[in-house]
Design a protein around this motif. Sequence first.
Motif, PDB file in Angstrom:
ATOM      1  N   LEU A  63      92.676  35.441  52.856  1.00 45.16           N
ATOM      2  CA  LEU A  63      92.151  34.091  53.069  1.00 45.16           C
ATOM      3  C   LEU A  63      91.009  33.731  52.126  1.00 45.16           C
ATOM      4  CD1 LEU A  63      92.194  34.052  56.968  1.00 45.16           C
ATOM      5  CD2 LEU A  63      93.879  33.125  55.367  1.00 45.16           C
ATOM      6  N   GLU A  64      90.706  34.623  51.191  1.00 41.38           N
ATOM      7  CA  GLU A  64      89.603  34.363  50.262  1.00 41.38           C
ATOM      8  C   GLU A  64      89.750  35.292  49.068  1.00 41.38           C
ATOM      9  OE1 GLU A  64      85.967  35.381  52.335  1.00 41.38           O
ATOM     10  OE2 GLU A  64      86.949  37.054  53.318  1.00 41.38           O
ATOM     11  N   CYS A  65      89.083  34.897  47.978  1.00 39.77           N
ATOM     12  CA  CYS A  65      89.093  35.775  46.796  1.00 39.77           C
ATOM     13  C   CYS A  65      87.961  35.386  45.874  1.00 39.77           C
ATOM     14  CB  CYS A  65      90.428  35.675  46.050  1.00 39.77           C
ATOM     15  SG  CYS A  65      90.632  34.157  45.098  1.00 39.77           S
ATOM     16  N   SER A  66      87.719  36.260  44.893  1.00 41.02           N
ATOM     17  CA  SER A  66      86.882  35.917  43.747  1.00 41.02           C
ATOM     18  C   SER A  66      87.661  36.282  42.498  1.00 41.02           C
ATOM     19  CB  SER A  66      85.566  36.695  43.785  1.00 41.02           C
ATOM     20  OG  SER A  66      85.840  38.094  43.770  1.00 41.02           O
ATOM     21  N   GLY A  67      87.243  35.736  41.360  1.00 43.48           N
ATOM     22  CA  GLY A  67      87.942  36.074  40.126  1.00 43.48           C
ATOM     23  C   GLY A  67      87.632  35.078  39.026  1.00 43.48           C
ATOM     24  N   ARG A  68      88.591  34.982  38.075  1.00 44.32           N
ATOM     25  CA  ARG A  68      88.405  34.082  36.931  1.00 44.32           C
ATOM     26  C   ARG A  68      89.555  33.098  36.865  1.00 44.32           C
ATOM     27  NH1 ARG A  68      86.816  39.096  35.376  1.00 44.32           N
ATOM     28  NH2 ARG A  68      84.607  39.205  34.812  1.00 44.32           N
ATOM     29  N   VAL A  69      89.251  31.850  36.526  1.00 43.17           N
ATOM     30  CA  VAL A  69      90.312  30.844  36.370  1.00 43.17           C
ATOM     31  C   VAL A  69      91.178  31.247  35.173  1.00 43.17           C
ATOM     32  CG1 VAL A  69      90.802  28.422  35.865  1.00 43.17           C
ATOM     33  CG2 VAL A  69      88.911  29.020  37.413  1.00 43.17           C
ATOM     34  N   ALA A  70      92.492  31.381  35.422  1.00 42.86           N
ATOM     35  CA  ALA A  70      93.414  31.818  34.367  1.00 42.86           C
ATOM     36  C   ALA A  70      94.266  30.662  33.856  1.00 42.86           C
ATOM     37  CB  ALA A  70      94.324  32.926  34.904  1.00 42.86           C
ATOM     38  N   ALA A  71      94.439  29.619  34.643  1.00 43.71           N
ATOM     39  CA  ALA A  71      95.223  28.450  34.226  1.00 43.71           C
ATOM     40  C   ALA A  71      94.861  27.290  35.138  1.00 43.71           C
ATOM     41  CB  ALA A  71      96.721  28.750  34.335  1.00 43.71           C
ATOM     42  N   CYS A  86      84.755  31.830  43.274  1.00 47.29           N
ATOM     43  CA  CYS A  86      85.320  32.399  44.492  1.00 47.29           C
ATOM     44  C   CYS A  86      86.023  31.254  45.218  1.00 47.29           C
ATOM     45  CB  CYS A  86      84.283  33.116  45.356  1.00 47.29           C
ATOM     46  SG  CYS A  86      82.801  32.193  45.753  1.00 47.29           S
ATOM     47  N   ALA A  87      86.919  31.576  46.146  1.00 46.65           N
ATOM     48  CA  ALA A  87      87.777  30.521  46.686  1.00 46.65           C
ATOM     49  C   ALA A  87      88.177  30.785  48.126  1.00 46.65           C
ATOM     50  CB  ALA A  87      89.037  30.387  45.829  1.00 46.65           C
ATOM     51  N   LEU A  88      88.242  29.698  48.884  1.00 43.90           N
ATOM     52  CA  LEU A  88      88.826  29.714  50.225  1.00 43.90           C
ATOM     53  C   LEU A  88      90.335  29.516  50.062  1.00 43.90           C
ATOM     54  CD1 LEU A  88      88.164  29.554  53.317  1.00 43.90           C
ATOM     55  CD2 LEU A  88      88.254  27.061  53.047  1.00 43.90           C
ATOM     56  N   LEU A  89      91.129  30.372  50.715  1.00 42.91           N
ATOM     57  CA  LEU A  89      92.589  30.322  50.545  1.00 42.91           C
ATOM     58  C   LEU A  89      93.279  30.119  51.889  1.00 42.91           C
ATOM     59  CD1 LEU A  89      92.939  33.543  48.322  1.00 42.91           C
ATOM     60  CD2 LEU A  89      92.725  31.176  47.518  1.00 42.91           C
ATOM     61  N   ALA A  90      94.491  29.543  51.839  1.00 45.02           N
ATOM     62  CA  ALA A  90      95.329  29.518  53.053  1.00 45.02           C
ATOM     63  C   ALA A  90      96.153  30.791  53.150  1.00 45.02           C
ATOM     64  CB  ALA A  90      96.248  28.301  53.017  1.00 45.02           C
ATOM     65  N   GLY A  91      96.081  31.641  52.127  1.00 46.22           N
ATOM     66  CA  GLY A  91      96.812  32.910  52.045  1.00 46.22           C
ATOM     67  C   GLY A  91      96.914  33.310  50.595  1.00 46.22           C
ATOM     68  N   GLY A  92      97.389  34.535  50.349  1.00 51.00           N
ATOM     69  CA  GLY A  92      97.689  34.930  48.975  1.00 51.00           C
ATOM     70  C   GLY A  92      96.611  35.696  48.239  1.00 51.00           C
ATOM     71  N   GLY A  93      95.505  36.044  48.928  1.00 51.60           N
ATOM     72  CA  GLY A  93      94.377  36.670  48.237  1.00 51.60           C
ATOM     73  C   GLY A  93      94.572  38.133  47.886  1.00 51.60           C
ATOM     74  N   TYR A  94      95.442  38.851  48.641  1.00 54.56           N
ATOM     75  CA  TYR A  94      95.649  40.284  48.363  1.00 54.56           C
ATOM     76  C   TYR A  94      96.626  40.404  47.202  1.00 54.56           C
ATOM     77  CZ  TYR A  94      94.161  41.499  53.282  1.00 54.56           C
ATOM     78  OH  TYR A  94      93.522  41.664  54.480  1.00 54.56           O
ATOM     79  N   ALA A  95      96.255  39.921  46.029  1.00 59.15           N
ATOM     80  CA  ALA A  95      97.199  39.812  44.915  1.00 59.15           C
ATOM     81  C   ALA A  95      96.444  39.792  43.600  1.00 59.15           C
ATOM     82  CB  ALA A  95      98.003  38.511  45.051  1.00 59.15           C
ATOM     83  N   VAL A 100      95.455  28.084  43.913  1.00 64.03           N
ATOM     84  CA  VAL A 100      94.550  27.526  44.915  1.00 64.03           C
ATOM     85  C   VAL A 100      94.180  26.086  44.544  1.00 64.03           C
ATOM     86  CG1 VAL A 100      92.637  28.741  43.747  1.00 64.03           C
ATOM     87  CG2 VAL A 100      92.261  27.820  46.009  1.00 64.03           C
ATOM     88  N   PRO A 101      94.132  25.164  45.538  1.00 62.33           N
ATOM     89  CA  PRO A 101      93.656  23.816  45.233  1.00 62.33           C
ATOM     90  C   PRO A 101      92.244  23.869  44.659  1.00 62.33           C
ATOM     91  CG  PRO A 101      94.633  23.902  47.434  1.00 62.33           C
ATOM     92  CD  PRO A 101      94.514  25.322  46.947  1.00 62.33           C
ATOM     93  N   ALA A 102      92.010  23.112  43.590  1.00 64.74           N
ATOM     94  CA  ALA A 102      90.694  23.151  42.936  1.00 64.74           C
ATOM     95  C   ALA A 102      89.568  22.793  43.909  1.00 64.74           C
ATOM     96  CB  ALA A 102      90.694  22.198  41.744  1.00 64.74           C
ATOM     97  N   ALA A 103      89.882  21.974  44.922  1.00 64.49           N
ATOM     98  CA  ALA A 103      88.848  21.573  45.899  1.00 64.49           C
ATOM     99  C   ALA A 103      88.364  22.748  46.739  1.00 64.49           C
ATOM    100  CB  ALA A 103      89.405  20.482  46.813  1.00 64.49           C
ATOM    101  N   GLN A 104      89.072  23.872  46.703  1.00 61.51           N
ATOM    102  CA  GLN A 104      88.680  25.041  47.498  1.00 61.51           C
ATOM    103  C   GLN A 104      87.971  26.114  46.665  1.00 61.51           C
ATOM    104  OE1 GLN A 104      92.508  24.274  50.319  1.00 61.51           O
ATOM    105  NE2 GLN A 104      91.970  26.408  50.031  1.00 61.51           N
TER     106      GLN A 104
END
Length: 338
Positions: A63-71, A86-95, A100-104
């Motif tokens: 439900l969350e992650c940190s990292g670098r914008v790749a595209a 860093c980002a709030l996610l609806a899913g997909g962070g263990y990857a 992710v929507p830019a607003a998040q």
Amino acid sequence: MYAISIREPGGPEVLEWVEHPDPEPGPGEVIVEVVASAVNRADILQRQGKYPPPKGASEIPGLECSGRVAATGSGVADWAVGDTVCALLAGGGYAERVAVPAAQLLPVPDGVSLTDAGGLPEVACTVWSNLAMTGQLRSGETLLVHGGTGGIGTHAIQVGKAMGARVIATAGSPERLQTCLDLGADAAIDYHDDLPSEVAKATDDRGVDVILDNMGASGLKANLAALAVGGRLVIIGLMGGAKTEINLGTLLSRRLSVGATTLRGREVGGPDGKGAIVAAVRGDLWPLVDQGLVRPVVAERIPVAEAARAHARLDEGGVVGKLVLVVREEQDVHTEDS
Ligand SMILES: NC(=O)c1ccc[n+]([C@@H]2O[C@H](COP(=O)([O-])OP(=O)(O)OC[C@H]3O[C@@H](n4cnc5c(N)ncnc54)[C@H](OP(=O)(O)O)[C@@H]3O)[C@@H](O)[C@H]2O)c1
């Protein structure tokens, strides 16, 4: 890319680090190359098959992650390739990568490593939206935080103090009560004790103004009895069940209110959407983190391929703060416990 799959509903052993298709950015989305994610209690429920992802969200947990914008997708103007986020996610962070929507997206606060930022957005957005927005906590009021040593609780104690509230926290052992005090709580109550009488002792019989509750049904009666006149109970978890009876007379005579919220299923847009919450966190909470008044509390950093071990630790209980899942090793972790 590689990501965690839930092979079938079950225990931690159903989590597998396997190949997945790379995500593509939709309009208004960015692709984040993930450095870290973190374990949330909702991930445990999802793994057990009790909390399916909202419609359209990734089946990959996280439900969350940190990292670098790749595209960046079309219409994204505020973020550029290479930005650390860093980002709030609806899913997909263990990857390794997530759309992710830019607003998040949020910038990484000052003094927080990119790795540890992977465990901040979910607690920050949950705590800020429930204390400041739903609970309307004001400086000088008293806040009761249940589960003060959990991921949410460790953050809520610090945020409550930084907002100028007096903070009382609950925990389940003498060591964990001490941890709550070390995090800044003014008083700590063992959750095995009688809550209303302990709160009465700690507040000169007045009660507390806002309660952040993780338990739901099992604690409802005691929580209502522990509120001051005009108090607000905000329920964010149902670890103690969903169904119980309530005497509405208690609410009327003492002008109490009960609210309950979830973050994950909200829309991105709109006044109560994730984008609005992320904007409020960036504007009002991030300066408190930048100043060091609120710090991430990390129990352990665990390689994401060992997510099963991280889930087993949270299942066992007793974790203080967050379990961060490291997707890419960075040389940036410089907190006191490392
Ligand atoms: N609504 C939302 O949007 C949202 C978002 C995030 C999280 N949540 C919910 O918030 C809750 C906490 O999440 P988390 O990530 O902080 O989980 P966590 O890290 O596992 O913490 C759970 C906490 O609950 C405490 N606890 C256990 N029994 C208790 C009792 N009888 N009374 C009071 N506290 C008790 C534990 O304390 P001890 O370790 O001392 O036993 C621990 O501190 C969960 O229910 C989660 O699903 C909701």
